[in-house]
Write a protein that holds these residues in place. Structure first.
Motif, PDB file in Angstrom:
ATOM      1  N   UNK A 136       0.809  -1.225   0.000  1.00 10.98           N
ATOM      2  CA  UNK A 136       0.000   0.000   0.000  1.00 10.98           C
ATOM      3  C   UNK A 136       0.844   1.279   0.000  1.00 10.98           C
ATOM      4  N   UNK A 137       2.158   1.176  -0.182  1.00 15.14           N
ATOM      5  CA  UNK A 137       3.021   2.352  -0.117  1.00 15.14           C
ATOM      6  C   UNK A 137       2.653   3.387  -1.176  1.00 15.14           C
ATOM      7  N   UNK A 138       2.422   2.976  -2.416  1.00 16.08           N
ATOM      8  CA  UNK A 138       2.058   3.916  -3.473  1.00 16.08           C
ATOM      9  C   UNK A 138       0.733   4.590  -3.153  1.00 16.08           C
ATOM     10  N   UNK A 139      -0.210   3.827  -2.603  1.00 18.59           N
ATOM     11  CA  UNK A 139      -1.511   4.394  -2.230  1.00 18.59           C
ATOM     12  C   UNK A 139      -1.322   5.470  -1.170  1.00 18.59           C
ATOM     13  N   UNK A 140      -0.488   5.202  -0.157  1.00 21.18           N
ATOM     14  CA  UNK A 140      -0.292   6.165   0.920  1.00 21.18           C
ATOM     15  C   UNK A 140       0.440   7.415   0.423  1.00 21.18           C
ATOM     16  N   UNK A 141       1.371   7.259  -0.509  1.00 21.84           N
ATOM     17  CA  UNK A 141       2.044   8.422  -1.076  1.00 21.84           C
ATOM     18  C   UNK A 141       1.047   9.291  -1.832  1.00 21.84           C
ATOM     19  N   UNK A 142       0.142   8.654  -2.557  1.00 20.70           N
ATOM     20  CA  UNK A 142      -0.894   9.388  -3.288  1.00 20.70           C
ATOM     21  C   UNK A 142      -1.845  10.067  -2.318  1.00 20.70           C
ATOM     22  N   UNK A 143      -2.241   9.357  -1.266  1.00 26.08           N
ATOM     23  CA  UNK A 143      -3.135   9.935  -0.272  1.00 26.08           C
ATOM     24  C   UNK A 143      -2.479  11.157   0.375  1.00 26.08           C
ATOM     25  N   UNK A 144      -1.168  11.102   0.625  1.00 28.49           N
ATOM     26  CA  UNK A 144      -0.460  12.246   1.202  1.00 28.49           C
ATOM     27  C   UNK A 144      -0.565  13.471   0.316  1.00 28.49           C
ATOM     28  N   UNK A 145      -0.371  13.288  -0.988  1.00 31.88           N
ATOM     29  CA  UNK A 145      -0.482  14.412  -1.920  1.00 31.88           C
ATOM     30  C   UNK A 145      -1.917  14.941  -1.980  1.00 31.88           C
ATOM     31  N   UNK A 146      -2.888  14.050  -1.955  1.00 27.60           N
ATOM     32  CA  UNK A 146      -4.293  14.468  -1.985  1.00 27.60           C
ATOM     33  C   UNK A 146      -4.649  15.229  -0.710  1.00 27.60           C
ATOM     34  N   UNK A 147      -4.171  14.753   0.438  1.00 31.47           N
ATOM     35  CA  UNK A 147      -4.447  15.460   1.692  1.00 31.47           C
ATOM     36  C   UNK A 147      -3.827  16.857   1.690  1.00 31.47           C
ATOM     37  N   UNK A 148      -2.615  16.968   1.166  1.00 32.98           N
ATOM     38  CA  UNK A 148      -1.981  18.281   1.082  1.00 32.98           C
ATOM     39  C   UNK A 148      -2.802  19.213   0.195  1.00 32.98           C
ATOM     40  N   UNK A 150      -5.929  19.034  -0.396  1.00 34.39           N
ATOM     41  CA  UNK A 150      -7.183  19.324   0.310  1.00 34.39           C
ATOM     42  C   UNK A 150      -6.977  20.425   1.343  1.00 34.39           C
ATOM     43  N   UNK A 151      -5.859  20.373   2.054  1.00 33.39           N
ATOM     44  CA  UNK A 151      -5.569  21.410   3.050  1.00 33.39           C
ATOM     45  C   UNK A 151      -5.416  22.768   2.374  1.00 33.39           C
ATOM     46  N   UNK A 152      -4.675  22.811   1.275  1.00 36.76           N
ATOM     47  CA  UNK A 152      -4.488  24.073   0.551  1.00 36.76           C
ATOM     48  C   UNK A 152      -5.830  24.589   0.039  1.00 36.76           C
ATOM     49  N   UNK A 153      -6.646  23.713  -0.531  1.00 38.75           N
ATOM     50  CA  UNK A 153      -7.951  24.132  -1.043  1.00 38.75           C
ATOM     51  C   UNK A 153      -8.852  24.630   0.089  1.00 38.75           C
ATOM     52  N   UNK A 154      -8.809  23.974   1.240  1.00 34.72           N
ATOM     53  CA  UNK A 154      -9.632  24.404   2.372  1.00 34.72           C
ATOM     54  C   UNK A 154      -9.214  25.789   2.861  1.00 34.72           C
ATOM     55  N   UNK A 155      -7.922  26.048   2.900  1.00 34.46           N
ATOM     56  CA  UNK A 155      -7.451  27.368   3.325  1.00 34.46           C
ATOM     57  C   UNK A 155      -7.876  28.428   2.320  1.00 34.46           C
ATOM     58  N   UNK A 156      -7.752  28.133   1.037  1.00 37.58           N
ATOM     59  CA  UNK A 156      -8.147  29.095   0.003  1.00 37.58           C
ATOM     60  C   UNK A 156      -9.640  29.378   0.078  1.00 37.58           C
ATOM     61  N   UNK A 157     -10.456  28.341   0.253  1.00 33.14           N
ATOM     62  CA  UNK A 157     -11.905  28.536   0.320  1.00 33.14           C
ATOM     63  C   UNK A 157     -12.338  29.216   1.610  1.00 33.14           C
ATOM     64  N   UNK A 158     -11.581  29.016   2.687  1.00 31.43           N
ATOM     65  CA  UNK A 158     -11.946  29.607   3.973  1.00 31.43           C
ATOM     66  C   UNK A 158     -11.612  31.095   4.039  1.00 31.43           C
ATOM     67  N   UNK A 159     -10.678  31.542   3.216  1.00 29.01           N
ATOM     68  CA  UNK A 159     -10.302  32.955   3.227  1.00 29.01           C
ATOM     69  C   UNK A 159     -11.452  33.772   2.640  1.00 29.01           C
ATOM     70  N   UNK A 160     -12.001  34.676   3.426  1.00 26.13           N
ATOM     71  CA  UNK A 160     -13.169  35.429   2.967  1.00 26.13           C
ATOM     72  C   UNK A 160     -12.784  36.632   2.125  1.00 26.13           C
ATOM     73  N   UNK A 161     -11.499  36.931   2.050  1.00 29.98           N
ATOM     74  CA  UNK A 161     -11.062  38.032   1.209  1.00 29.98           C
ATOM     75  C   UNK A 161      -9.639  37.764   0.741  1.00 29.98           C
TER      76      UNK A 161
END
Length: 180
Positions: A136-148, A150-161
């Motif tokens: 499952x190493x390749x899966x976990x590496x992919x999940x790490x990139x997806x989580x990163x 997601x975090x960036x997208x959440x910060x961008x969407x949370x910024x109200x200005x």
């Protein structure tokens, strides 16, 4: 020489860890904890676990830096140098600590240790990763990139200005440039 360095780092790690509870300020406790983790990371480097050692050192230094920033931002004593005690329920903590130490020491001394079979792998970090993750190493590496992402997208969407909306209006800088 390597054994002497390992023992010295072990002493530094334990002494700095104990200092966390002996110093009289949050700032000093933060630095002592960082030093303890750096010593542990250096021990991992001595054991030829380069990835784990570097990750431990980097992660703990950044964690302590973030802790210091939040301490300065949120505490009533922003410098974090006002005398204080890190100990609560000293008697209970001492009894519990002594009990845990005796249990762990008894386990280390009384349990028969297994004998190594085979040889040390050429790349211990890869071997540890494969042992933990298996196929499952390749899966976990992919999940790490997806989580990163997601975090960036959440910060961008949370910024109200954005940085261009200083006074709260949607196009304040563009409007002020057009008005002049």
């Amino acid at each position: 020489m390597q054994l002497v360095l390992f023992c010295a780092l072990a002493l530094v790690a334990v002494a700095a860890g104990a200092a966390v509870f002996r110093v009289d300020s949050m700032a000093r406790a933060t630095y002592a904890l960082a030093l303890s983790f750096i010593a542990v990371g250096a021990e991992l480097l001595l054991l030829d676990l380069a990835y784990l050692g570097v990750v431990t050192i980097l992660m703990m230094v950044m964690e302590m830096a973030i802790m210091a920033v939040f301490m300065v931002m949120s505490m009533m004593n922003p410098g974090g140098l006002m005398p204080m005690s890190m100990m609560h329920n000293k008697r209970g903590a001492a009894v519990l600590s002594a009990g845990v130490f005796v249990t762990l020491a008894a386990g280390a001394l009384l349990v028969p240790w297994p004998v190594r079979r085979g040889t040390t792998p050429e790349d211990p970090t890869r071997a540890a990763g494969e042992a933990v993750m298996g196929t499952k190493m390749l899966v976990m590496m992919t999940v790490g990139a997806v989580l990163f992402a997601t975090i960036v997208a959440a910060v961008v969407l949370a910024a109200h200005r954005s940085r261009y909306e200083r006074d709260g209006s949607p196009h304040s800088e563009a409007a002020s440039r057009g008005a002049s």
